[in-house]
Design a protein around this motif. Structure first.
Motif, PDB file in Angstrom:
ATOM      1  N   ASP A   1      23.345 -34.133  35.105  1.00  0.00           N
ATOM      2  CA  ASP A   1      24.238 -35.241  34.889  1.00  0.00           C
ATOM      3  C   ASP A   1      23.510 -36.502  34.265  1.00  0.00           C
ATOM      4  O   ASP A   1      23.223 -37.415  34.865  1.00  0.00           O
ATOM      5  N   LEU A   2      23.046 -36.285  32.874  1.00  0.00           N
ATOM      6  CA  LEU A   2      21.948 -37.355  32.510  1.00  0.00           C
ATOM      7  C   LEU A   2      22.931 -38.441  31.761  1.00  0.00           C
ATOM      8  O   LEU A   2      24.182 -38.345  31.285  1.00  0.00           O
ATOM      9  N   LYS A   3      22.421 -39.553  31.484  1.00  0.00           N
ATOM     10  CA  LYS A   3      22.925 -40.722  30.840  1.00  0.00           C
ATOM     11  C   LYS A   3      22.032 -41.187  29.559  1.00  0.00           C
ATOM     12  O   LYS A   3      20.682 -41.064  29.855  1.00  0.00           O
ATOM     13  N   GLN A   4      22.723 -41.696  28.704  1.00  0.00           N
ATOM     14  CA  GLN A   4      21.674 -42.101  27.476  1.00  0.00           C
ATOM     15  C   GLN A   4      20.746 -43.312  27.887  1.00  0.00           C
ATOM     16  O   GLN A   4      21.135 -44.281  28.666  1.00  0.00           O
ATOM     17  N   GLY A   5      19.486 -43.177  27.696  1.00  0.00           N
ATOM     18  CA  GLY A   5      18.708 -44.497  27.853  1.00  0.00           C
ATOM     19  C   GLY A   5      17.797 -44.328  29.079  1.00  0.00           C
ATOM     20  O   GLY A   5      17.008 -44.715  29.525  1.00  0.00           O
ATOM     21  N   LEU A   6      18.277 -43.146  29.840  1.00  0.00           N
ATOM     22  CA  LEU A   6      17.622 -42.913  31.440  1.00  0.00           C
ATOM     23  C   LEU A   6      16.154 -42.705  31.033  1.00  0.00           C
ATOM     24  O   LEU A   6      15.592 -41.822  30.108  1.00  0.00           O
TER      25      LEU A   6
ATOM     26  N   ASP B   1      27.549 -40.197  19.369  1.00  0.00           N
ATOM     27  CA  ASP B   1      26.741 -39.308  20.153  1.00  0.00           C
ATOM     28  C   ASP B   1      27.752 -38.300  20.526  1.00  0.00           C
ATOM     29  O   ASP B   1      28.793 -38.581  21.215  1.00  0.00           O
ATOM     30  N   ASP B   2      27.674 -37.072  20.308  1.00  0.00           N
ATOM     31  CA  ASP B   2      28.299 -36.064  20.523  1.00  0.00           C
ATOM     32  C   ASP B   2      28.374 -35.758  22.009  1.00  0.00           C
ATOM     33  O   ASP B   2      29.384 -34.989  22.570  1.00  0.00           O
ATOM     34  N   ARG B   3      27.255 -35.977  22.719  1.00  0.00           N
ATOM     35  CA  ARG B   3      27.239 -35.870  24.381  1.00  0.00           C
ATOM     36  C   ARG B   3      27.430 -34.291  24.762  1.00  0.00           C
ATOM     37  O   ARG B   3      27.655 -34.149  25.763  1.00  0.00           O
ATOM     38  N   LYS B   4      26.982 -33.556  24.021  1.00  0.00           N
ATOM     39  CA  LYS B   4      26.891 -31.999  24.146  1.00  0.00           C
ATOM     40  C   LYS B   4      25.450 -31.890  24.736  1.00  0.00           C
ATOM     41  O   LYS B   4      25.350 -30.434  25.122  1.00  0.00           O
ATOM     42  N   GLY B   5      24.919 -32.515  24.751  1.00  0.00           N
ATOM     43  CA  GLY B   5      23.483 -32.240  25.545  1.00  0.00           C
ATOM     44  C   GLY B   5      22.522 -33.606  25.268  1.00  0.00           C
ATOM     45  O   GLY B   5      22.810 -34.587  24.629  1.00  0.00           O
ATOM     46  N   TYR B   6      21.378 -33.341  25.834  1.00  0.00           N
ATOM     47  CA  TYR B   6      20.309 -34.509  25.518  1.00  0.00           C
ATOM     48  C   TYR B   6      19.015 -34.037  25.299  1.00  0.00           C
ATOM     49  O   TYR B   6      18.702 -32.891  25.961  1.00  0.00           O
TER      50      TYR B   6
END
Length: 412
Positions: A324-329, A261-266
């Protein structure tokens, strides 16, 4: 003979006795037929709500999860068994960073054999090019010798011509000189033409050789690159997920061993009930609550394929504010389907499962009577009332499972 005549008083007596009985039975049957069926229940066992004159907002709500905006699968290009693992699931990795190393002796041997065969073909083509160049060199040497012979014949021709014109040289010798000069001249022309054609042919052939060598060099380069595929590297920078290779386990070609996951956005992904498929479309807006703030979102993709009665929806955050998000939230999405309108509403409840919005129990004092109604739109909180109820009236909104045939409820 005398005739016996029965007295009419007995008939009248029977009629007077039967008439009250018939009237009483008829009354009982009539009252039984017209009496409303009732049931006594406890007030604390049901839910009573007030009908309201309120703003109705046509919206729906569903749960969505945060997933990376962009992800990439980690595929095994060359199958083999895992020999080394360099990182762990959840690690941050950079593009090109080694993740795991595979081992496949059969594939490596096949690569070596292919590499040897290609190199041998390249060497053969280079040798053929060298042979052509040597052939050209030999022709050039022959041409130099022929040009030398021609020059000697020409010089002799010029000299003997003067001598013959001065009548010093015999005619026979002059004829011999002319013949030799003619031969050397024609010989040189033929050889020059032959050498020129030979060079042109060689030039074309060498070009073909060079093209073939170029293709083989590319094949060799690809082959050597493929040999590096036994080392699995990160296709982009990001965070590893679902990365659980096992040492010694054999993985087939093109199998997947993880995700980056590149984590540049959600974005948000949700499973929505198929009931709403016709009411949801791209660019519809809604809100989610994050950090006690309403954050606007918008539908970017609707995937209409139905699986187990549900379909997929993707949403993006409209706000450019960095979250400030996290995957699966998980988020509760409130999606607006229309503008707010003021109308009569009643709270949602289980009663509608049995009535289909056609009737409801209206509470008056210690009784609740069945009344025909008509409901319109609905949202997770309210039903829109089109007919049958007025603001301020109280109704029972809990389940009617045990009251389907009842017309009056007595409340204790």
């Amino acid at each position: 003979m005398d005739t016996i005549i029965k007295s009419k008083s007995n008939k009248k007596k029977y009629v007077l006795i039967a008439l009250p009985i018939i009237l009483i039975v008829g009354y009982v049957v009539f009252t039984s037929a017209t009496k409303k069926r009732s049931l006594t229940i406890k007030r604390n066992e049901i839910s009573i709500k007030s009908v309201e004159d309120n703003y109705f907002e046509d919206f729906m709500s569903f749960q969505a999860k945060a997933v990376p905006l962009n992800s990439m699968l980690i595929n095994i290009i060359e199958g083999g068994s895992v020999q080394e693992i360099f990182v762990e699931n959840g690690d941050e990795v950079s593009k090109g960073q080694p993740l795991a190393k595979l081992y496949n002796p059969n594939s490596e041997l096949a690569y070596m054999q292919q590499e040897t065969a290609i190199i041998e073909q390249i060497n053969n083509l280079n040798k053929a090019k060298l042979d052509l160049r040597n052939q050209e060199l030999n022709l050039s040497k022959d041409l130099i010798a022929i040009e030398h012979d021609y020059l000697d014949a020409k010089n002799l021709y010029d000299l003997n011509k003067n001598l013959f014109e001065q009548e010093i040289l015999a005619k026979s010798e002059w004829n011999k000189t002319k013949e030799n000069f003619r031969f050397q001249q024609e010989r040189m022309g033929i050889i020059k033409q032959s050498v020129s054609k030979e060079k042109q042919a060689n030039l074309v052939q060498i070009g073909q050789f060079n093209q073939s060598i170029g293709v083989m060099n590319k094949s060799l380069e690809i082959l050597r690159t493929n040999k590096k595929n036994f080392l699995v590297t990160a296709p982009l920078s990001g965070r590893l997920s679902s990365f659980e290779p096992i040492l010694g386990k054999n993985y087939p070609q093109n199998s997947t061993i993880g995700i980056i996951d590149d984590r540049k956005g959600y974005k948000l992904v949700a499973d929505v009930d198929e009931f709403y498929l016709d009411r949801i479309s791209e660019k519809q807006k809604g809100t989610v609550i994050f950090d006690n703030k309403n954050i606007e979102v918008q539908i970017t993709k609707v995937i209409p394929e139905i699986k187990n009665g549900r379909f997929l929806v993707e949403l993006d955050f409209i706000s450019k504010e960095k979250l400030d998000l996290k995957q699966g939230l998980s988020f509760g999405v409130k999606l607006n389907l229309s503008e707010k309108t003021k109308t009569i509403v009643v709270s949602k409840g289980s009663f509608n499962e049995e009535t289909n919005g056609k009737w409801i129990f209206v509470v008056k004092g210690n009784q609740a009577e069945r009344r025909a109604i008509k409901l319109g739109r609905e949202n997770p909180l309210y039903y829109e009332v089109l007919e049958g109820l007025k603001p301020g009236e109280k109704v029972i909104t809990s389940s009617y499972k045990d009251y389907k045939q009842v017309e009056v409820l007595n409340l204790e």
